[in-house]
Design a protein around this motif. Structure first.
Motif, PDB file in Angstrom:
ATOM      1  N   GLY A   1       0.799  -1.224   0.000  1.00  0.00           N
ATOM      2  CA  GLY A   1       0.000   0.000   0.000  1.00  0.00           C
ATOM      3  C   GLY A   1       0.828   1.269   0.000  1.00  0.00           C
ATOM      4  O   GLY A   1       0.568   2.187  -0.798  1.00  0.00           O
ATOM      5  N   TYR A   2       1.844   1.347   0.878  1.00  0.00           N
ATOM      6  CA  TYR A   2       2.557   2.633   0.954  1.00  0.00           C
ATOM      7  C   TYR A   2       3.401   2.885  -0.296  1.00  0.00           C
ATOM      8  O   TYR A   2       3.505   4.015  -0.768  1.00  0.00           O
TER       9      TYR A   2
ATOM     10  N   LYS B   1       7.441  -8.529  -3.005  1.00  0.00           N
ATOM     11  CA  LYS B   1       6.482  -8.848  -4.076  1.00  0.00           C
ATOM     12  C   LYS B   1       5.346  -7.813  -4.020  1.00  0.00           C
ATOM     13  O   LYS B   1       4.903  -7.274  -5.038  1.00  0.00           O
ATOM     14  N   ALA B   2       4.884  -7.499  -2.793  1.00  0.00           N
ATOM     15  CA  ALA B   2       3.818  -6.501  -2.624  1.00  0.00           C
ATOM     16  C   ALA B   2       4.281  -5.135  -3.122  1.00  0.00           C
ATOM     17  O   ALA B   2       3.534  -4.419  -3.799  1.00  0.00           O
ATOM     18  N   GLU B   3       5.517  -4.768  -2.796  1.00  0.00           N
ATOM     19  CA  GLU B   3       6.051  -3.461  -3.226  1.00  0.00           C
ATOM     20  C   GLU B   3       6.046  -3.352  -4.745  1.00  0.00           C
ATOM     21  O   GLU B   3       5.625  -2.336  -5.305  1.00  0.00           O
ATOM     22  N   ASP B   4       6.537  -4.398  -5.396  1.00  0.00           N
ATOM     23  CA  ASP B   4       6.619  -4.352  -6.856  1.00  0.00           C
ATOM     24  C   ASP B   4       5.226  -4.306  -7.485  1.00  0.00           C
ATOM     25  O   ASP B   4       5.010  -3.649  -8.498  1.00  0.00           O
ATOM     26  N   GLU B   5       4.265  -4.999  -6.843  1.00  0.00           N
ATOM     27  CA  GLU B   5       2.890  -4.913  -7.339  1.00  0.00           C
ATOM     28  C   GLU B   5       2.348  -3.500  -7.135  1.00  0.00           C
ATOM     29  O   GLU B   5       1.608  -2.976  -7.983  1.00  0.00           O
ATOM     30  N   GLY B   6       2.727  -2.877  -6.021  1.00  0.00           N
ATOM     31  CA  GLY B   6       2.302  -1.498  -5.744  1.00  0.00           C
ATOM     32  C   GLY B   6       2.774  -0.549  -6.834  1.00  0.00           C
ATOM     33  O   GLY B   6       2.023   0.298  -7.320  1.00  0.00           O
ATOM     34  N   VAL B   7       4.034  -0.701  -7.232  1.00  0.00           N
ATOM     35  CA  VAL B   7       4.601   0.148  -8.290  1.00  0.00           C
ATOM     36  C   VAL B   7       3.881  -0.124  -9.610  1.00  0.00           C
ATOM     37  O   VAL B   7       3.454   0.809 -10.305  1.00  0.00           O
TER      38      VAL B   7
END
Ligand code: NAI
Length: 468
Positions: free
Chosen positions: A14-15, A325-331
């Motif tokens: 999210g962030y 993995k979450a960060e890359d999906e966020g981007v």
């Protein structure tokens, strides 16, 4: 106030999505029910556990590992409150960092529990019970995951005697005995922390191997290393009960294949049997958002749910439950929302277990290649034959590279060893560019470094290593 995007949850998915979307010129709001940003990872997961893993390793080294280097420590004394204060300060600087990034990128934040009212509308209820509604063109569900407990077993987690990872980073004294239910990442990382601080740790794992899903050779050798450190293992053992006793708790387990029960007592029992997507009370059902058969928000290749304008990323959707993995999906999602082509390469997501030595892997395991019927070759190199590793007494472990037999394209890399979690990335970059083991083996590596073992393993994959 109406936004381009409202993101529910401010963990790494999210962030990062919020920051990237704001950088791309979108008007962004985030909703967070914790008092601080950063989600499980920054508050009670990755970051605090790494503070304790580092500090406990320093304690262990001071007590056991430095003599051979000519550093004699009379007595290493544990100050647990101070170690916990270091952990808390680490968390604070990281969560404050996210608040700073929100401010810098002019992201509005709403503290309270977010609920999807309908496409375009989110209700936020604060701890006083007051609700306000905010609107946006797009809503992103990034609510992460929660402790799953033991499937089919009712366990009363009080976070003192029977603990999850949350209690596992906050014990106020070192237990004499600790049983860890689940030999996955959390069990082995937190088990290592308390073992180094003096607890006798016993891991009870359902599968015949620890770190299920990792390369078989890696998990077998790694288990031997942990056993040498004093951790006991019961593998192929299904836990069927965890109950409090007068003095602590008892764990009942039986052979996974069937057989007689065993009961073990401990002062503390850590439940580390996985996490489940966090979708409760989010209004998803009312909004008509479909979940898959494992309770995860169902998405298409562009993180879109079945309801127009509602998206989801991170632990709440399919794929490995990993912060990066979450960060890359966020981007990727922020880029998609801004009209660009966001993309994540799920074939190249590294994973690291932050024990000592570390275990790191990227791409396919040998078992996966066999199952897929892909012809491959293997190159291995032990740290025992690496000069820098010898100088640091860090000779445990090895590098293993798997490449396509015909094309030499690298399909997987696995490292057990000191600093494995840093070294894995050169294999990840190589794989992103579709590189071969010869490409890696012909890349000049600085001497003396642990990374030379990666180069040597690559040389071993396409021809022969020099130093073996
Ligand atoms: P996990 O899925 O890695 O391991 C859980 C283990 O519990 C499995 O090996 C499973 O076979 C075992 N188990 C399940 N039921 C059992 C039973 N009744 N008796 C005995 N064993 C049983 O889950 P974990 O370690 O709780 O981690 C949760 C998530 O958090 C994972 O997705 C993990 O990747 C992630 N995580 C990642 C970290 C990292 O990347 N360094 C650190 C911590 C967590």
């Amino acid at each position: 106030m109406s936004y381009d995007v409202i993101i529910i949850g401010t963990g790494p998915g999210g962030y990062v999505c919020a920051v990237k979307a704001a950088q791309l010129g979108l008007k962004v709001a985030v909703v967070e029910k914790r008092a601080t940003f950063g989600g499980t990872c920054l508050n009670i997961g990755c970051i605090p556990s790494k503070a304790l893993l580092h500090a406990s390793e320093m304690f262990h080294q001071a007590g056991h590992g430095m003599d051979a280097l000519g550093v004699e420590v009379t007595e290493a004394k544990l100050n647990l409150p101070k170690m916990m204060a270091h952990k808390d300060a680490t968390v604070k600087s990281n969560v404050d960092g996210v608040a700073f990034l929100f401010k810098k990128n002019k992201i509005d934040s709403f503290i309270g529990t977010g609920k999807v009212v309908s496409a375009g509308k989110v209700a936020v209820t604060n701890d006083k019970g007051e609700t306000q509604e905010i609107e946006a063109k797009n809503i992103v569900i990034a609510t992460g995951s929660d402790v799953a407990g033991i499937p089919g077993v009712s366990v009363d987690i009080d976070e003192k005697v029977i603990i999850s990872s949350t209690g596992g980073i906050a014990l106020d004294k070192v237990p004499a005995n600790m049983i860890v239910v689940g030999g996955g990442v959390i069990g082995l990382e937190l088990g290592s922390v308390w073992s180094r601080l003096g607890a006798k740790v016993t891991v009870v794992e359902y599968l015949d191997t620890i770190l299920g899903g990792m390369d078989g050779e890696v998990s077998k050798q790694f288990q031997r290393m942990l056993a040498k450190q004093g951790v006991d293992f019961h593998l192929g053992a299904k836990v069927t009960g965890v109950e409090k006793t007068r003095t602590g708790a008892k764990v009942t387990f039986e052979p996974a294949k069937g057989g007689d029960k065993t009961v073990l007592d401990a002062d503390v029992v850590l439940i580390a049997t996985g996490r489940k997507p966090y979708t409760a009370n989010l209004g998803l059902e009312e909004a008509g958002v479909a979940l898959d058969n494992r309770g995860r928000v169902e998405i298409n290749g562009h993180y879109k749910t079945n309801v127009a304008g509602i998206y989801a990323i991170g632990d709440v959707v399919k794929g490995p439950m990993l912060a990066h993995k979450a960060e890359d999906e966020g981007v990727a999602l922020a880029e998609i929302l801004a009209g660009q082509a966001g993309h994540v390469n799920y074939e190249v997501i590294p994973s690291v277990v932050y024990t000592q030595p570390e275990v790191a892997s990227v791409g396919k395991t040998e078992e996966e290649l066999k199952a897929a019927g892909i012809a491959y070759k293997v190159g291995k190199f032990p740290f025992m034959a690496n000069g820098r590793a010898r100088a640091m007494l860090a000779t445990e472990g090895f590098v293993k590279i798997l490449a396509d037999k015909e094309t030499d394209r690298v399909l997987g890399g696995h490292i057990v060893g000191f600093g494995a979690g840093e070294m894995i990335h050169e294999i990840a970059v190589l794989m992103e560019f579709g590189g071969s083991s010869e490409d890696l083996g012909r890349t000049c590596h600085a001497h003396p470094t642990m990374s030379e073992a990666v180069k040597e393993a690559a040389l071993a994959t396409f021809f022969k290593p020099i130093h073996m």
